[in-house]
Design an enzyme around this catalytic site. Structure first.
Site, mmCIF file in Angstrom:
data_model
loop_
_atom_site.group_PDB
_atom_site.id
_atom_site.type_symbol
_atom_site.label_atom_id
_atom_site.label_comp_id
_atom_site.label_asym_id
_atom_site.label_seq_id
_atom_site.Cartn_x
_atom_site.Cartn_y
_atom_site.Cartn_z
ATOM 1 N N SER A 180 27.535 25.374 45.140
ATOM 2 C CA SER A 180 26.512 26.093 44.749
ATOM 3 C C SER A 180 26.640 26.675 43.407
ATOM 4 C CB SER A 180 26.077 27.260 45.906
ATOM 5 O OG SER A 180 24.966 28.126 45.198
ATOM 6 N N LYS A 206 24.053 22.240 44.819
ATOM 7 C CA LYS A 206 22.872 23.244 44.827
ATOM 8 C C LYS A 206 22.867 24.170 43.602
ATOM 9 C CE LYS A 206 22.448 27.640 47.459
ATOM 10 N NZ LYS A 206 22.838 28.101 48.525
ATOM 11 N N LYS A 234 20.741 26.998 41.446
ATOM 12 C CA LYS A 234 19.829 28.304 41.706
ATOM 13 C C LYS A 234 18.724 28.062 40.506
ATOM 14 C CE LYS A 234 22.608 30.731 44.440
ATOM 15 N NZ LYS A 234 22.241 31.320 45.551
ATOM 16 N N ASP A 273 17.869 26.511 45.143
ATOM 17 C CA ASP A 273 17.693 28.007 45.907
ATOM 18 C C ASP A 273 17.296 28.797 44.731
ATOM 19 O OD1 ASP A 273 18.245 30.373 47.371
ATOM 20 O OD2 ASP A 273 20.289 30.144 47.627
ATOM 21 N N GLU A 280 15.308 26.142 48.859
ATOM 22 C CA GLU A 280 15.763 27.208 49.705
ATOM 23 C C GLU A 280 14.934 28.660 49.296
ATOM 24 O OE1 GLU A 280 20.118 27.228 49.985
ATOM 25 O OE2 GLU A 280 20.213 29.401 50.469
ATOM 26 N N ASP A 338 16.858 31.328 53.834
ATOM 27 C CA ASP A 338 18.139 32.070 53.913
ATOM 28 C C ASP A 338 17.841 33.658 54.258
ATOM 29 O OD1 ASP A 338 20.357 33.515 52.947
ATOM 30 O OD2 ASP A 338 20.727 32.365 51.227
ATOM 31 N N LYS A 387 24.008 31.951 57.823
ATOM 32 C CA LYS A 387 25.441 33.138 57.146
ATOM 33 C C LYS A 387 25.594 34.062 58.457
ATOM 34 C CE LYS A 387 23.914 32.587 52.356
ATOM 35 N NZ LYS A 387 23.270 33.146 51.315
ATOM 36 N N GLY A 398 27.087 30.382 52.446
ATOM 37 C CA GLY A 398 28.258 31.042 51.812
ATOM 38 C C GLY A 398 27.806 32.392 50.995
#
Ligand code: OSB
Ligand code: MG
Length: 371
Positions: free
Chosen positions: A135, A161, A163, A188, A213, A238, A262, A291
């Site tokens: 990520s 992934k 952001k 995400d 996400e 998430d 998570k 994570g």
């Protein structure tokens, strides 16, 4: 059955190799509370409270977690250390899932160590090798992001992934896709958008993303449902999923096709298993394990959870050296060929805490004697 005698709390501040930026802020020093639960035989089970420095990803912080864990939760640890009994008592505490999870996970590790079995087997894992990705945070420029992606692909990570946030989205995804037409790629947003951004975000459908996400507010399952009905790309929740209750509601509303589980966010392993079972076993929808930049302790629990049968996408569980110069466990977590991490064939989470390193990174510690 055993008797729990002592609980140790270590508040560590781990310097990250590089700052990690999301739509809610940047982390350079990652705090965590490492929990060690010791029984009468001297065996210690380890867990990690993943609350951050500020109330951004969640309302919990390392300070609220210290307060809730030490002033309320530690007294709820049953004499025999049974994680199910602990969670039954801890229900009385509203929220504070990260604080609960850190203690619960330590009890699971203790139980597995006392039974001499790897944690992944105790919780129903079906494989030792788990697929993982990386990520990558928001950068100052697209060039810098492309460099980071090239670096991690070269290290052996197969899934990327990135952001996103307003001002760092469509153009960035477009550039990354042009550079890497075939890599498994997902984004995400950490709740940075509203449904007003829907028409623009819908263009993400053109980039063959594995998933988008958490685009919207953590409380808004309806916005996610509306948007999911407008786009082809699967949405993944998430922040919205804090327990099996939201997982059930998200299924009923069709708010997303995927959940990232998570353990810290949902209050531990028992609740993670519940969500996994409802979502993937009953509804046949895939899950994966998210994570929180964990140290090697929390990472051991993530790896164990990623061995569950319903985990069908690569998880956000990178190797120790993606985050830290020096992890606090022996052996540090290493990336294996095929973009995988491997659950050790040893009791519990399968790694040992290095006390010298743990103490070196600790800002405060507390020991509580019980029973
Ligand atoms: O939204 O998944 C997230 C890290 C901190 C807080 C929230 C998130 C993340 C990550 C990092 O994406 C995943 C990792 O631990 O590698
Ligand atoms: Mg996320």
């Amino acid at each position: 059955m055993t008797r729990v005698k002592r609980v140790q709390f270590y508040e560590v501040w781990m310097p990250l190799k590089a700052g990690f930026r999301t739509s809610f802020g940047e982390t350079r020093l990652r705090p965590a509370i490492i929990v060690g639960v010791e029984d009468e035989s001297g065996t210690v089970g380890w867990g990690e409270i993943v609350a951050g420095e500020g109330p951004w990803y969640s309302y919990e912080t390392v300070w609220t977690a210290w307060h809730i864990a030490l002033d309320f939760l530690v007294k709820m640890i049953p004499e025999d250390g049974d994680p199910e009994k602990f969670i039954a008592s801890a229900e009385r505490v509203r929220g504070h899932n990260m604080a609960k999870a850190g203690i619960e996970m330590a009890l699971w590790d203790l139980k597995a160590r006392l039974e001499g079995v790897p944690l992944y087997r105790l919780i129903g894992g079906v494989r030792r090798e788990v697929r993982v990705g990386v990520s990558i945070g928001i950068k100052d420029s697209v060039e810098e992001l492309l460099e980071a992606i090239a670096y991690y692909l070269d290290q052996g990570y197969a899934r990327i992934k990135i952001k996103i946030a307003p001002g760092w989205d469509l153009e960035v995804v477009d550039r990354v896709r042009k550079e890497y037409p075939d890599i498994p790629l997902q984004v995400d947003a950490n709740a940075a958008y509203t449904l007003l951004d829907g028409p623009r975000l819908k263009k993400l459908d053109d980039y063959d993303l594995l998933m988008i996400e958490q685009p919207f507010h953590y409380s808004d399952l309806l916005e996610h449902a509306d948007f999911q009905s407008m786009i082809k790309t699967p949405l993944c929740l998430d922040e919205s999923i804090k327990s099996h209750r939201e997982a059930v509601a998200a299924l009923r509303l069709d708010s997303a096709r995927i959940i990232n589980i998570k353990p810290g966010r949902v209050g531990g392993i028992i609740e993670s298993l519940r969500i996994h079972d409802i979502w993937s076993m009953k509804a046949h929808r895939p899950v994966w394990i998210g994570g929180m930049l964990e140290t090697g302790v929390g990472r051991g629990h993530l790896v164990a959870l990623a061995t569950l049968p319903g985990v069908a996408y690569p998880s956000d569980i990178s190797a120790s050296d993606r985050y830290y110069e020096e992890d606090i466990v022996d052996e540090p977590w290493k990336l294996q060929p095929g973009s995988k991490l491997v659950a050790p064939d040893k009791p519990g989470i399968g790694v040992e805490v290095d006390y010298d390193k743990l103490v070196k990174h600790s800002k405060r510690t507390k020991e509580v004697r019980l029973h």
